[in-house]
Design a protein around this motif. Sequence first.
Motif, PDB file in Angstrom:
ATOM      1  N   GLU A   1      10.011   6.305  -2.814  1.00  0.00           N
ATOM      2  CA  GLU A   1      10.321   5.627  -1.553  1.00  0.00           C
ATOM      3  C   GLU A   1      10.535   4.128  -1.729  1.00  0.00           C
ATOM      4  O   GLU A   1      10.767   3.409  -0.765  1.00  0.00           O
ATOM      5  CB  GLU A   1       9.173   5.846  -0.543  1.00  0.00           C
ATOM      6  CG  GLU A   1       8.748   7.291  -0.348  1.00  0.00           C
ATOM      7  CD  GLU A   1       9.902   8.175   0.123  1.00  0.00           C
ATOM      8  OE1 GLU A   1      10.816   7.646   0.778  1.00  0.00           O
ATOM      9  OE2 GLU A   1       9.884   9.384  -0.171  1.00  0.00           O
TER      10      GLU A   1
ATOM     11  N   ARG B   1       4.686  -1.215   8.531  1.00  0.00           N
ATOM     12  CA  ARG B   1       4.874   0.100   7.919  1.00  0.00           C
ATOM     13  C   ARG B   1       6.333   0.281   7.504  1.00  0.00           C
ATOM     14  O   ARG B   1       7.243  -0.224   8.172  1.00  0.00           O
ATOM     15  CB  ARG B   1       4.469   1.211   8.884  1.00  0.00           C
ATOM     16  CG  ARG B   1       4.434   2.583   8.225  1.00  0.00           C
ATOM     17  CD  ARG B   1       4.142   3.718   9.177  1.00  0.00           C
ATOM     18  NE  ARG B   1       4.065   4.972   8.442  1.00  0.00           N
ATOM     19  CZ  ARG B   1       5.101   5.670   8.010  1.00  0.00           C
ATOM     20  NH1 ARG B   1       6.325   5.228   8.249  1.00  0.00           N
ATOM     21  NH2 ARG B   1       4.928   6.794   7.341  1.00  0.00           N
TER      22      ARG B   1
ATOM     23  N   ASP C   1       0.871  -1.179   0.000  1.00  0.00           N
ATOM     24  CA  ASP C   1       0.000   0.000   0.000  1.00  0.00           C
ATOM     25  C   ASP C   1       0.901   1.221   0.000  1.00  0.00           C
ATOM     26  O   ASP C   1       1.464   1.604   1.024  1.00  0.00           O
ATOM     27  CB  ASP C   1      -0.902  -0.013   1.241  1.00  0.00           C
ATOM     28  CG  ASP C   1      -1.949   1.098   1.210  1.00  0.00           C
ATOM     29  OD1 ASP C   1      -1.661   2.175   0.642  1.00  0.00           O
ATOM     30  OD2 ASP C   1      -3.039   0.898   1.770  1.00  0.00           O
ATOM     31  N   ARG C   2       1.062   1.820  -1.168  1.00  0.00           N
ATOM     32  CA  ARG C   2       1.987   2.947  -1.297  1.00  0.00           C
ATOM     33  C   ARG C   2       1.489   4.189  -0.581  1.00  0.00           C
ATOM     34  O   ARG C   2       2.295   5.013  -0.112  1.00  0.00           O
ATOM     35  CB  ARG C   2       2.219   3.249  -2.773  1.00  0.00           C
ATOM     36  CG  ARG C   2       2.993   2.135  -3.487  1.00  0.00           C
ATOM     37  CD  ARG C   2       2.910   2.264  -4.989  1.00  0.00           C
ATOM     38  NE  ARG C   2       3.290   3.609  -5.435  1.00  0.00           N
ATOM     39  CZ  ARG C   2       3.040   4.099  -6.637  1.00  0.00           C
ATOM     40  NH1 ARG C   2       2.364   3.361  -7.525  1.00  0.00           N
ATOM     41  NH2 ARG C   2       3.436   5.305  -6.959  1.00  0.00           N
ATOM     42  N   THR C   3       0.178   4.342  -0.477  1.00  0.00           N
ATOM     43  CA  THR C   3      -0.363   5.509   0.211  1.00  0.00           C
ATOM     44  C   THR C   3      -0.121   5.426   1.711  1.00  0.00           C
ATOM     45  O   THR C   3       0.321   6.396   2.352  1.00  0.00           O
ATOM     46  CB  THR C   3      -1.872   5.642  -0.067  1.00  0.00           C
ATOM     47  OG1 THR C   3      -2.084   5.748  -1.481  1.00  0.00           O
ATOM     48  CG2 THR C   3      -2.435   6.877   0.624  1.00  0.00           C
ATOM     49  N   ALA C   4      -0.384   4.248   2.283  1.00  0.00           N
ATOM     50  CA  ALA C   4      -0.197   4.053   3.720  1.00  0.00           C
ATOM     51  C   ALA C   4       1.240   3.702   4.080  1.00  0.00           C
ATOM     52  O   ALA C   4       1.588   3.648   5.258  1.00  0.00           O
ATOM     53  CB  ALA C   4      -1.129   2.948   4.216  1.00  0.00           C
ATOM     54  N   HIS C   5       2.078   3.451   3.080  1.00  0.00           N
ATOM     55  CA  HIS C   5       3.465   3.017   3.305  1.00  0.00           C
ATOM     56  C   HIS C   5       3.487   1.732   4.131  1.00  0.00           C
ATOM     57  O   HIS C   5       4.188   1.629   5.148  1.00  0.00           O
ATOM     58  CB  HIS C   5       4.279   4.112   4.020  1.00  0.00           C
ATOM     59  CG  HIS C   5       4.838   5.150   3.090  1.00  0.00           C
ATOM     60  ND1 HIS C   5       4.040   5.928   2.298  1.00  0.00           N
ATOM     61  CD2 HIS C   5       6.119   5.516   2.811  1.00  0.00           C
ATOM     62  CE1 HIS C   5       4.799   6.756   1.591  1.00  0.00           C
ATOM     63  NE2 HIS C   5       6.068   6.523   1.871  1.00  0.00           N
ATOM     64  N   THR C   6       2.729   0.738   3.698  1.00  0.00           N
ATOM     65  CA  THR C   6       2.689  -0.532   4.416  1.00  0.00           C
ATOM     66  C   THR C   6       2.813  -1.701   3.441  1.00  0.00           C
ATOM     67  O   THR C   6       2.485  -1.576   2.257  1.00  0.00           O
ATOM     68  CB  THR C   6       1.381  -0.704   5.212  1.00  0.00           C
ATOM     69  OG1 THR C   6       0.263  -0.663   4.308  1.00  0.00           O
ATOM     70  CG2 THR C   6       1.230   0.366   6.282  1.00  0.00           C
TER      71      THR C   6
ATOM     72  N   ASP D   1       8.116   5.062  -7.760  1.00  0.00           N
ATOM     73  CA  ASP D   1       7.765   5.611  -6.449  1.00  0.00           C
ATOM     74  C   ASP D   1       9.066   5.956  -5.738  1.00  0.00           C
ATOM     75  O   ASP D   1       9.910   5.081  -5.522  1.00  0.00           O
ATOM     76  CB  ASP D   1       6.989   4.577  -5.626  1.00  0.00           C
ATOM     77  CG  ASP D   1       6.512   5.106  -4.280  1.00  0.00           C
ATOM     78  OD1 ASP D   1       7.289   5.805  -3.595  1.00  0.00           O
ATOM     79  OD2 ASP D   1       5.365   4.807  -3.904  1.00  0.00           O
TER      80      ASP D   1
END
Length: 419
Positions: A283, A103, A88-93, A281
């Motif tokens: 990150e 996370r 989950d790129r939005t939640a960084h998980t 992305d």
Amino acid sequence: MVDADQTFVIVGGGLAGAKAAETLRAEGFNGRVILIGDERDHPYERPPLSKGYLMAKDERDSVFVHEAAWYAQNDIELHLGQAVTTVDRTAHTVRLGDGTTIRYDRLLLATGSEPRRLDIPGTGLAGVHHLRRLAHADRLRHVLAALGRDNGHLVIAGAGWIGLEVAAAARGYGAEVTVVESAPTPLHQVLGPELGQLFADLHAEHGVRFHFGGRLTEIVGQDGMVLAVRTDDGEEHPAHAVLAAIGAAPRTALAESAGLALVDRAHGGGIAVDESLRTSDPEIFAAGDVAAAHHPLLHTRLRVEHWANALNGGPAAARAMLGRPVSYDRVPYFFSDQYDLGMEYSGWAPPGSYDQVVLRGDAGKRQFIAFWLKDRRVLAGMNVNVWDVTEPIQQLIRSGAPVDPDALADPSVPLDGLT
């Protein structure tokens, strides 16, 4: 500076992932390092699986990158036998198969590759094998030993590096070996016809039979056991076991589901990364077999499946994750050992990219260096039973300077004097 409360997650329990974790600690990162691997074994190196370990010359423990205690000693958190199912790129998980959510602040995808499967009748038989994981090699060692004891037949689909190395191992056990290859020579896409025949002759001298220009169409069996294989030209070969060695595919499903940029299969596949091994992305990074990197030296996007790329790419990605400047421009390198032939290959010379092959030494005695040239510039070099020349060969490739082919072919002219 990277904060000590940050968490770096590495997905992939192979050499690239293990060396990335090692580098993070060596470079002074004090945050959490979490390494997730879908195999239960600790990270290991893959070359022994088709070489020393498969031939029962090396102990099982010798394949591991680090001793098991090293991870705890360096505060590397391991999640082994666990697959990451989603990013989950939005939640960084990342989410694991057991539902655990972790996370990350930076994420490294080192998911590697997987063997391509034969799409023919009979692949579900018990005697059909692949070689990618340690468990595969464990199983195959027993199979080859049994074939050798019983004068059994192994059919190998594919005359690439894995297929040839397993053929050599199988002959060492005493098994009968037939290799089915659609190209006219072994390693045709890597070495071209000029050098591929050398490997055909080497294996033929050791009793391996080749079936060139054909493909497997069926694996014939009875009561779950392999009895024979059939090829598209109507021939049938006896077989008690079959190895599918038709290449590997990058494991990109996780990256694809996360919406990261990929490279299409026609161009080699993989996760698209820049020269610092960063994905689309900022990150998320990728290294090893799965990474299709922009290569600043070769001026192309390149995906390399060999040991040295994992060994060096993992640390390069780790430094990039730490914010260090990285330009990953290693000259591609791999090695192979088959019978009494040892070789190293440096560079990149795909079919159609070169206009000349120059030999230095005695190819008849299998003691020589081959160079692939384009406009008198060295694209790649392969040393066969000639040692301590990798560095000057790579210097020739890096320089991009034109060389005199006659001087290149002359063993009395030092290689390092040609740059």
